[in-house]
Motif scaffolding. Sequence first.
Motif, PDB file in Angstrom:
ATOM      1  N   ARG A 134       0.826  -1.209   0.000  1.00 19.51           N
ATOM      2  CA  ARG A 134       0.000   0.000   0.000  1.00 19.51           C
ATOM      3  C   ARG A 134       0.858   1.257   0.000  1.00 19.51           C
ATOM      4  NH1 ARG A 134      -5.434  -1.095   3.461  1.00 19.51           N
ATOM      5  NH2 ARG A 134      -6.111  -2.886   2.236  1.00 19.51           N
ATOM      6  N   TRP A 135       1.991   1.218   0.725  1.00 24.29           N
ATOM      7  CA  TRP A 135       2.905   2.349   0.703  1.00 24.29           C
ATOM      8  C   TRP A 135       3.443   2.564  -0.712  1.00 24.29           C
ATOM      9  CZ3 TRP A 135       8.050   1.844  -0.741  1.00 24.29           C
ATOM     10  CH2 TRP A 135       8.787   3.025  -0.715  1.00 24.29           C
ATOM     11  N   GLY A 136       3.764   1.476  -1.406  1.00 23.43           N
ATOM     12  CA  GLY A 136       4.281   1.576  -2.763  1.00 23.43           C
ATOM     13  C   GLY A 136       3.316   2.267  -3.701  1.00 23.43           C
ATOM     14  N   VAL A 137       2.035   1.934  -3.596  1.00 25.34           N
ATOM     15  CA  VAL A 137       1.015   2.588  -4.423  1.00 25.34           C
ATOM     16  C   VAL A 137       0.921   4.060  -4.034  1.00 25.34           C
ATOM     17  CG1 VAL A 137      -1.444   2.658  -4.995  1.00 25.34           C
ATOM     18  CG2 VAL A 137      -0.273   0.459  -4.789  1.00 25.34           C
ATOM     19  N   TRP A 138       0.918   4.326  -2.745  1.00 24.57           N
ATOM     20  CA  TRP A 138       0.827   5.707  -2.260  1.00 24.57           C
ATOM     21  C   TRP A 138       2.017   6.529  -2.762  1.00 24.57           C
ATOM     22  CZ3 TRP A 138       4.228   8.284   1.042  1.00 24.57           C
ATOM     23  CH2 TRP A 138       3.784   9.518   1.538  1.00 24.57           C
ATOM     24  N   ALA A 139       3.226   6.020  -2.616  1.00 25.27           N
ATOM     25  CA  ALA A 139       4.437   6.760  -2.999  1.00 25.27           C
ATOM     26  C   ALA A 139       4.526   6.955  -4.511  1.00 25.27           C
ATOM     27  CB  ALA A 139       5.676   6.025  -2.486  1.00 25.27           C
ATOM     28  N   ARG A 140       4.050   5.985  -5.253  1.00 26.78           N
ATOM     29  CA  ARG A 140       4.127   6.072  -6.715  1.00 26.78           C
ATOM     30  C   ARG A 140       3.270   7.218  -7.250  1.00 26.78           C
ATOM     31  NH1 ARG A 140       3.823   1.170 -11.022  1.00 26.78           N
ATOM     32  NH2 ARG A 140       4.385   2.435 -12.797  1.00 26.78           N
ATOM     33  N   TYR A 141       2.154   7.469  -6.612  1.00 22.18           N
ATOM     34  CA  TYR A 141       1.247   8.515  -7.075  1.00 22.18           C
ATOM     35  C   TYR A 141       1.412   9.823  -6.313  1.00 22.18           C
ATOM     36  CZ  TYR A 141      -0.751   4.869  -9.882  1.00 22.18           C
ATOM     37  OH  TYR A 141      -0.912   3.865 -10.796  1.00 22.18           O
ATOM     38  N   LYS A 142       2.509   9.966  -5.591  1.00 13.09           N
ATOM     39  CA  LYS A 142       2.827  11.213  -4.879  1.00 13.09           C
ATOM     40  C   LYS A 142       4.096  11.802  -5.484  1.00 13.09           C
ATOM     41  CE  LYS A 142      -0.139  11.474  -1.493  1.00 13.09           C
ATOM     42  NZ  LYS A 142      -1.005  12.583  -1.301  1.00 13.09           N
ATOM     43  N   PRO A 143       3.976  12.608  -6.528  1.00 14.58           N
ATOM     44  CA  PRO A 143       5.174  13.133  -7.190  1.00 14.58           C
ATOM     45  C   PRO A 143       6.019  14.027  -6.284  1.00 14.58           C
ATOM     46  CG  PRO A 143       3.208  14.203  -8.043  1.00 14.58           C
ATOM     47  CD  PRO A 143       2.757  13.104  -7.123  1.00 14.58           C
ATOM     48  N   ASP A 144       5.413  14.617  -5.266  1.00 14.57           N
ATOM     49  CA  ASP A 144       6.153  15.502  -4.373  1.00 14.57           C
ATOM     50  C   ASP A 144       7.021  14.750  -3.357  1.00 14.57           C
ATOM     51  OD1 ASP A 144       3.733  14.590  -3.294  1.00 14.57           O
ATOM     52  OD2 ASP A 144       3.614  16.256  -1.890  1.00 14.57           O
ATOM     53  N   MET A 145       6.988  13.410  -3.359  1.00 18.06           N
ATOM     54  CA  MET A 145       7.787  12.632  -2.420  1.00 18.06           C
ATOM     55  C   MET A 145       9.234  12.453  -2.895  1.00 18.06           C
ATOM     56  SD  MET A 145       5.957  12.205   0.157  1.00 18.06           S
ATOM     57  CE  MET A 145       7.110  11.218   1.055  1.00 18.06           C
ATOM     58  N   GLY A 146       9.505  12.815  -4.138  1.00 16.34           N
ATOM     59  CA  GLY A 146      10.878  12.769  -4.623  1.00 16.34           C
ATOM     60  C   GLY A 146      11.279  11.467  -5.284  1.00 16.34           C
ATOM     61  N   TYR A 147      10.331  10.565  -5.501  1.00 17.63           N
ATOM     62  CA  TYR A 147      10.648   9.320  -6.178  1.00 17.63           C
ATOM     63  C   TYR A 147      10.490   9.505  -7.676  1.00 17.63           C
ATOM     64  CZ  TYR A 147      10.392   7.178  -1.584  1.00 17.63           C
ATOM     65  OH  TYR A 147      10.597   6.863  -0.285  1.00 17.63           O
ATOM     66  N   SER A 148      11.373   8.878  -8.434  1.00 14.05           N
ATOM     67  CA  SER A 148      11.344   8.954  -9.887  1.00 14.05           C
ATOM     68  C   SER A 148      10.113   8.229 -10.426  1.00 14.05           C
ATOM     69  CB  SER A 148      12.612   8.324 -10.442  1.00 14.05           C
ATOM     70  OG  SER A 148      12.501   8.039 -11.789  1.00 14.05           O
ATOM     71  N   THR A 149       9.639   8.656 -11.591  1.00 18.19           N
ATOM     72  CA  THR A 149       8.496   7.975 -12.196  1.00 18.19           C
ATOM     73  C   THR A 149       8.921   6.676 -12.877  1.00 18.19           C
ATOM     74  OG1 THR A 149       8.772   9.293 -14.189  1.00 18.19           O
ATOM     75  CG2 THR A 149       7.170  10.083 -12.575  1.00 18.19           C
ATOM     76  N   VAL A 150      10.220   6.509 -13.096  1.00 16.04           N
ATOM     77  CA  VAL A 150      10.760   5.279 -13.675  1.00 16.04           C
ATOM     78  C   VAL A 150      11.878   4.788 -12.778  1.00 16.04           C
ATOM     79  CG1 VAL A 150      11.928   4.272 -15.659  1.00 16.04           C
ATOM     80  CG2 VAL A 150      10.212   6.024 -16.015  1.00 16.04           C
ATOM     81  N   ALA A 151      11.844   3.511 -12.416  1.00 18.21           N
ATOM     82  CA  ALA A 151      12.879   2.940 -11.571  1.00 18.21           C
ATOM     83  C   ALA A 151      14.208   2.953 -12.329  1.00 18.21           C
ATOM     84  CB  ALA A 151      12.514   1.517 -11.179  1.00 18.21           C
ATOM     85  N   ALA A 152      15.253   3.396 -11.669  1.00 15.37           N
ATOM     86  CA  ALA A 152      16.560   3.509 -12.302  1.00 15.37           C
ATOM     87  C   ALA A 152      17.025   2.172 -12.852  1.00 15.37           C
ATOM     88  CB  ALA A 152      17.572   4.040 -11.299  1.00 15.37           C
ATOM     89  N   GLY A 153      17.298   2.149 -14.151  1.00 12.84           N
ATOM     90  CA  GLY A 153      17.805   0.942 -14.787  1.00 12.84           C
ATOM     91  C   GLY A 153      16.763  -0.095 -15.136  1.00 12.84           C
ATOM     92  N   PHE A 154      15.493   0.163 -14.831  1.00  9.55           N
ATOM     93  CA  PHE A 154      14.441  -0.829 -15.054  1.00  9.55           C
ATOM     94  C   PHE A 154      13.410  -0.361 -16.079  1.00  9.55           C
ATOM     95  CE2 PHE A 154      15.955  -1.846 -10.784  1.00  9.55           C
ATOM     96  CZ  PHE A 154      16.178  -3.202 -10.906  1.00  9.55           C
ATOM     97  N   ARG A 155      13.732   0.604 -16.909  1.00  6.79           N
ATOM     98  CA  ARG A 155      12.758   1.191 -17.828  1.00  6.79           C
ATOM     99  C   ARG A 155      12.027   0.127 -18.650  1.00  6.79           C
ATOM    100  NH1 ARG A 155      11.428   6.053 -19.992  1.00  6.79           N
ATOM    101  NH2 ARG A 155      13.081   7.119 -18.900  1.00  6.79           N
TER     102      ARG A 155
ATOM    103  N   CYS B  90      -2.529   3.596   0.905  1.00  6.91           N
ATOM    104  CA  CYS B  90      -2.672   3.956   2.313  1.00  6.91           C
ATOM    105  C   CYS B  90      -2.965   5.443   2.407  1.00  6.91           C
ATOM    106  CB  CYS B  90      -1.412   3.587   3.089  1.00  6.91           C
ATOM    107  SG  CYS B  90       0.093   4.411   2.538  1.00  6.91           S
ATOM    108  N   CYS B  91      -3.349   5.888   3.570  1.00  6.90           N
ATOM    109  CA  CYS B  91      -3.609   7.304   3.768  1.00  6.90           C
ATOM    110  C   CYS B  91      -2.274   8.050   3.856  1.00  6.90           C
ATOM    111  CB  CYS B  91      -4.454   7.531   5.017  1.00  6.90           C
ATOM    112  SG  CYS B  91      -3.626   7.104   6.553  1.00  6.90           S
ATOM    113  N   ASP B  92      -2.329   9.359   3.753  1.00  6.24           N
ATOM    114  CA  ASP B  92      -1.108  10.164   3.784  1.00  6.24           C
ATOM    115  C   ASP B  92      -0.346   9.994   5.095  1.00  6.24           C
ATOM    116  OD1 ASP B  92      -1.447  11.116   1.233  1.00  6.24           O
ATOM    117  OD2 ASP B  92      -2.355  13.011   1.851  1.00  6.24           O
ATOM    118  N   GLU B  93      -1.066   9.913   6.185  1.00  7.75           N
ATOM    119  CA  GLU B  93      -0.429   9.763   7.497  1.00  7.75           C
ATOM    120  C   GLU B  93       0.382   8.466   7.557  1.00  7.75           C
ATOM    121  OE1 GLU B  93      -2.062   8.918  11.910  1.00  7.75           O
ATOM    122  OE2 GLU B  93      -2.938  10.674  10.918  1.00  7.75           O
TER     123      GLU B  93
END
Length: 133
Positions: free
Chosen positions: A10-31, A45-48
Amino acid sequence: MRDIYLVLERWGVWARYKPDMGYSTVAAGFRGLLLPQNSTRLPSCCDEDGLIVDRAVGQLKLVRKPEEVTLIIAYYMYRIPKRAIAKKWKCSEGEIRRKIQIAESFIDGCLAMANVRLNMDPYVQKNEIEKTK
């Protein structure tokens, strides 16, 4: 006891759709390994909760090996299969499983040491249902 797989999923889904969290939209080396985007999203999951789990993942980055964070992000956020990761890293799938399991255990330990209750924890949901009766 907390289901760390569900928490990280659930965290993975949450982080993937939160562009302000600093995660790349493409995993490095896994394009080339990314699965096509589905129009239906998996449970998040919820933001909290997301921020709490993200803090534990940050601790993993500070204390453990950087490759473990890369594996957690690739597997849970970008949903790259363990077999594909193993092929890309030229090692066995068992080795990838072991490294992911170590990272999961570390994150679970961080959450346990912080003594946090997540809204997505099954026992929290059960207590909330009983309170409304």
